[in-house]
Design an enzyme around this catalytic site. Structure first.
Site, mmCIF file in Angstrom:
data_model
loop_
_atom_site.group_PDB
_atom_site.id
_atom_site.type_symbol
_atom_site.label_atom_id
_atom_site.label_comp_id
_atom_site.label_asym_id
_atom_site.label_seq_id
_atom_site.Cartn_x
_atom_site.Cartn_y
_atom_site.Cartn_z
ATOM 1 N N CYS A 2 28.456 6.012 80.174
ATOM 2 C CA CYS A 2 29.888 5.727 80.163
ATOM 3 C C CYS A 2 30.159 4.226 80.192
ATOM 4 O O CYS A 2 29.394 3.449 80.754
ATOM 5 C CB CYS A 2 30.559 6.364 81.377
ATOM 6 S SG CYS A 2 30.222 8.120 81.577
ATOM 7 N N ARG A 27 27.227 2.903 73.619
ATOM 8 C CA ARG A 27 26.637 3.603 74.755
ATOM 9 C C ARG A 27 26.652 5.114 74.570
ATOM 10 O O ARG A 27 25.940 5.831 75.263
ATOM 11 C CB ARG A 27 27.415 3.259 76.033
ATOM 12 C CG ARG A 27 27.173 1.838 76.525
ATOM 13 C CD ARG A 27 28.121 1.468 77.639
ATOM 14 N NE ARG A 27 27.632 0.281 78.349
ATOM 15 C CZ ARG A 27 27.089 0.298 79.553
ATOM 16 N NH1 ARG A 27 26.962 1.429 80.200
ATOM 17 N NH2 ARG A 27 26.672 -0.808 80.122
ATOM 18 N N TRP A 74 30.795 9.882 78.745
ATOM 19 C CA TRP A 74 29.709 10.746 78.295
ATOM 20 C C TRP A 74 29.606 11.852 79.339
ATOM 21 O O TRP A 74 29.306 11.605 80.500
ATOM 22 C CB TRP A 74 28.406 9.957 78.208
ATOM 23 C CG TRP A 74 27.266 10.700 77.591
ATOM 24 C CD1 TRP A 74 26.973 10.837 76.262
ATOM 25 C CD2 TRP A 74 26.229 11.406 78.296
ATOM 26 N NE1 TRP A 74 25.823 11.572 76.097
ATOM 27 C CE2 TRP A 74 25.343 11.935 77.324
ATOM 28 C CE3 TRP A 74 25.955 11.631 79.647
ATOM 29 C CZ2 TRP A 74 24.210 12.683 77.666
ATOM 30 C CZ3 TRP A 74 24.836 12.382 79.987
ATOM 31 C CH2 TRP A 74 23.982 12.894 79.000
ATOM 32 N N ASN A 98 31.233 5.392 86.179
ATOM 33 C CA ASN A 98 29.964 5.661 85.518
ATOM 34 C C ASN A 98 28.970 6.042 86.599
ATOM 35 O O ASN A 98 28.774 5.301 87.555
ATOM 36 C CB ASN A 98 29.487 4.417 84.758
ATOM 37 C CG ASN A 98 28.166 4.651 84.043
ATOM 38 O OD1 ASN A 98 27.743 5.787 83.876
ATOM 39 N ND2 ASN A 98 27.521 3.578 83.630
ATOM 40 N N GLY A 99 28.324 7.194 86.447
ATOM 41 C CA GLY A 99 27.375 7.652 87.454
ATOM 42 C C GLY A 99 27.640 9.075 87.846
ATOM 43 O O GLY A 99 28.346 9.821 87.148
ATOM 44 N N GLU A 478 6.781 8.736 68.407
ATOM 45 C CA GLU A 478 7.985 7.935 68.179
ATOM 46 C C GLU A 478 8.666 8.355 66.871
ATOM 47 O O GLU A 478 9.895 8.444 66.808
ATOM 48 C CB GLU A 478 7.618 6.454 68.151
ATOM 49 C CG GLU A 478 8.747 5.515 67.752
ATOM 50 C CD GLU A 478 9.937 5.519 68.694
ATOM 51 O OE1 GLU A 478 10.948 4.893 68.356
ATOM 52 O OE2 GLU A 478 9.856 6.156 69.775
ATOM 53 N N LYS A 482 12.468 9.822 66.743
ATOM 54 C CA LYS A 482 13.526 9.233 65.921
ATOM 55 C C LYS A 482 14.170 10.288 65.029
ATOM 56 O O LYS A 482 15.394 10.329 64.875
ATOM 57 C CB LYS A 482 12.957 8.110 65.043
ATOM 58 C CG LYS A 482 12.683 6.832 65.785
ATOM 59 C CD LYS A 482 13.988 6.133 66.159
ATOM 60 C CE LYS A 482 13.741 5.162 67.300
ATOM 61 N NZ LYS A 482 13.533 5.799 68.610
ATOM 62 N N GLU A 485 16.361 12.588 67.109
ATOM 63 C CA GLU A 485 17.534 11.918 67.668
ATOM 64 C C GLU A 485 18.693 11.844 66.680
ATOM 65 O O GLU A 485 19.838 12.094 67.051
ATOM 66 C CB GLU A 485 17.168 10.494 68.101
ATOM 67 C CG GLU A 485 16.403 10.398 69.391
ATOM 68 C CD GLU A 485 16.090 8.952 69.743
ATOM 69 O OE1 GLU A 485 16.343 8.572 70.900
ATOM 70 O OE2 GLU A 485 15.597 8.217 68.868
ATOM 71 N N HIS A 501 -6.242 23.243 67.681
ATOM 72 C CA HIS A 501 -6.230 23.854 69.005
ATOM 73 C C HIS A 501 -4.893 24.535 69.292
ATOM 74 O O HIS A 501 -4.476 24.637 70.453
ATOM 75 C CB HIS A 501 -6.546 22.813 70.076
ATOM 76 C CG HIS A 501 -7.925 22.257 69.976
ATOM 77 N ND1 HIS A 501 -9.048 22.957 70.372
ATOM 78 C CD2 HIS A 501 -8.386 21.085 69.479
ATOM 79 C CE1 HIS A 501 -10.127 22.226 70.152
ATOM 80 N NE2 HIS A 501 -9.747 21.083 69.608
ATOM 81 N N LYS A 601 23.238 5.409 74.817
ATOM 82 C CA LYS A 601 22.320 4.286 74.635
ATOM 83 C C LYS A 601 21.612 3.928 75.932
ATOM 84 O O LYS A 601 20.403 3.721 75.949
ATOM 85 C CB LYS A 601 23.089 3.069 74.107
ATOM 86 C CG LYS A 601 22.231 1.833 73.860
ATOM 87 C CD LYS A 601 21.196 2.085 72.772
ATOM 88 C CE LYS A 601 20.390 0.848 72.477
ATOM 89 N NZ LYS A 601 19.277 1.116 71.549
#
Length: 606
Positions: A2, A27, A74, A98-99, A478, A482, A485, A501, A601
């Site tokens: 946020c 963010r 968010w 925020n939190g 990675e 990506k 995401e 395996h 973010k």
């Protein structure tokens, strides 16, 4: 996470607040709102979705007043809707947060006995309700806010605005970052310097447990014990907070393209012309270190896993890598002569910061690799190493990842020299390969158009596998991350040798498999695993250099050619095709590249 903005200004606050919130869009958020005080009257406007929706609302229902707070939310507690959007109001109090308030349920039960009940699903509303209660008992705005803070458990950055108070914002920080901006007869509050940079270049950061009474005359800051606290006012470089796309369609495209420049910048800061690696003070002698514990989240975690290969192979120094959200709950023992190393783009990642605090007093030295030198993780480290990537706006990290790798590689070389694990000739060879990287990255970026064509085919897939061996194994993770995401295609990564395996059961004619395979010491083994995929009709996209492609491209679905590069630094270069493949696939699918759904973010809550 946020975003918070507060303004005590000379001009109408609403347009300033909205413009500042736009700078915090990176963010991630799902609703937004502002509140102002005009002639003593507190009002607010909120909207779901992008900030343009809030802008449209303000055209039809304008808010007057030169004092205000704003927020991009968010969602944590409660779905994204207007009722749950910030600012939250209870009587004469409006709050942005925020939190997470961990004890909000207990507080609600207590407040119900006073006849104060919630109208939203959020934890934040409880903060406003509590302040309202204390004001109803006769406390003034400042006293009510401070008493409210004393009742809260959890993590928060908070800004309070009050009915009847045209010249007061109460700001507080515990766990989530918050900055105060100083103007000429104006004052500002924000989640970070990016939000405040158009209004001021003079910033101070609240420390853990601080709260502040902000008026147009300045800020009175108090520490967690309620004692006056002086916090340094710093002058920031406005150019360092620029967030334009510089002609690119997306911030992510711009940030991918910036990598040759920022890599060269990072190398220039840490490497002398003679090849000496210059660390900030206090210096560290790795000859006195027996183990490194590396902790991070997401992409930064994968940078650590990559660096584990370098520290162990080049410096012969054992490394343990942990996911930050699990680390402290394992309560791992921290042996003597150990270094705890934390990697975070924002320097405010909640789980990583909590892990750092767990290691305080246990590890011999706390080190961090961060992109924000003023961040909490940097300030609480014995030695903080900036990565010099510049502001990264795209939620999916690109240039910060490769800059993290550069700094970690240099640290591994420093450790190798300190420990006598490398000859000077070998060290200079590694440094020469690092110095080549900006030019090699520029060559890799020239493959963007051909990768776009590959991505158009990949965009039709439901599932994708990534394979790699050695230091390319974490890079495979990675690449999969990506793609997940920003394109929302399910993707997984495996060490190539692990394919038989279990994961090979997934292979059929509908399964694209991206194989990261430079012509290195493990190339032949990787190609053998790739052949097993093709024998089961899997669609292989082979990413290799010219020699590797000439040797192994028969029967593959598509190829991506990379420049020749040394084995050690290959993961840094091969990040480019992994990023471009994800980017162009997302563009082909029409997803929101810079602000993918459900993501933020900077994750500043657990």
């Amino acid at each position: 996470m946020c975003g918070i903005v507060g303004v005590l200004g000379k001009h109408e606050a609403a347009p300033i607040l909205v413009e500042a919130l736009k700078r915090l869009e990176y963010r991630g958020y799902d609703s937004a709102g502002i509140a102002t005080v005009n002639n003593g009257v507190l009002e607010r406007r909120r909207a779901v979705g992008k900030l343009v929706n809030l802008g449209d609302l303000l055209v039809h229902e304008p808010l007057a007043g030169k004092s205000g707070i704003g927020h991009t939310r968010w969602a944590t507690h409660g779905e994204p809707n207007i009722g749950n959007a910030h600012p939250h109001r209870s009587g004469p109090v409006a709050v942005v947060h925020n939190g997470i308030i961990e004890n909000f349920r207990e507080l609600r039960v207590e407040l119900a006995t006073y006849g104060i009940t919630p109208v939203t699903d959020t934890d934040t509303e409880t903060v406003a309700m509590l302040a309202q209660h204390f004001m109803s008992e006769g406390l003034g705005a400042r006293e009510a806010a401070v008493k409210t803070l004393g009742k809260l458990q959890g993590a928060f950055a908070l800004a309070f605005l009050f009915d009847g108070e045209d010249d007061l914002i109460v700001a507080a920080r515990k766990g989530s970052p918050l900055a105060i901006g100083y103007g000429d007869g104006e004052m500002f509050v924000g989640s970070d310097a990016i939000a405040l940079s158009p209004m001021t270049d003079r910033i101070s950061y609240l420390e853990e447990g601080d709260y502040a009474f902000v008026t147009r005359a300045g800020a009175e800051i108090f520490n967690a014990a309620g004692e006056p606290a002086n916090r340094e006012v710093r002058t920031i470089q406005i150019s360092a907070t620029r967030i334009d796309k510089a002609g690119h369609k997306h911030f992510m495209a711009k940030e991918i393209a910036e990598q040759p420049t920022v890599i060269a910048e990072a190398l220039g800061h840490y490497l002398s012309k003679s090849g000496e690696i210059r660390l900030p003070d206090p210096q560290i002698d790795f000859a006195n270190v027996d183990r490194i514990t590396m902790v991070a989240c997401g992409t930064a975690y994968l940078a650590c896993v990559t660096a584990k290969y370098w520290f162990e192979q080049i410096a012969r120094l054992p490394v343990e890598v942990d996911v930050a959200s699990e680390f402290r709950y394992r309560e791992p023992p921290i042996p003597a002569r150990s270094v705890a190393l934390f990697v975070s783009q924002s320097g405010e990642t909640a789980d990583t910061l909590a892990a750092l605090r767990y290691c305080e007093g246990k590890a011999d030295k706390i080190m961090s690799v961060v992109n924000v030198p003023e961040s909490s993780i940097a300030r609480e480290s014995d030695l903080a190493m900036p990565i010099y990537a510049g502001v990264e706006i795209g939620v999916a990290s690109t240039k910060a990842f490769t800059c993290q790798l550069i700094v970690l590689f240099l640290l591994a070389l420093k450790a190798a020299k300190d420990r006598g694990a490398i000859t000077e000739e070998e060290r200079q060879d590694h440094l020469a390969q690092l110095r080549r990287l900006p030019a090699l990255m520029a060559e890799a970026l020239d493959q963007s158009d051909s990768i776009r064509e590959t991505a158009r085919k990949l965009a039709n897939a439901r599932d994708v596998l990534f394979l790699g061996r050695g230091p390319l194994y974490p890079l495979a993770h990675e690449g999969a991350l990506k793609l997940k995401e920003i394109s929302y295609i399910h993707a997984e990564a495996y060490a190539s040798g692990e394919l038989k395996h279990g994961p090979i059961a997934l292979i059929d004619e509908n399964m694209p498999v991206v194989v990261l395979a430079p012509r290195d010491a493990l190339f032949d083994k990787t190609v053998s695993n790739m052949q097993e995929v093709m024998a089961r009709k899997g669609k292989v996209i082979l990413v290799s250099d010219r020699e590797g492609l000439n040797e192994a491209n028969q029967g593959v679905w598509d190829t991506i050619e990379m420049p020749d590069v040394s084995d050690a630094v290959a993961p840094i270069l091969y990040a480019i095709p992994a990023q471009l493949l994800a980017y162009h696939t997302a563009v082909a699918k029409g997803t929101d590249v810079d602000q993918p759904r459900n993501l933020a973010k900077s994750v500043t809550v657990e």
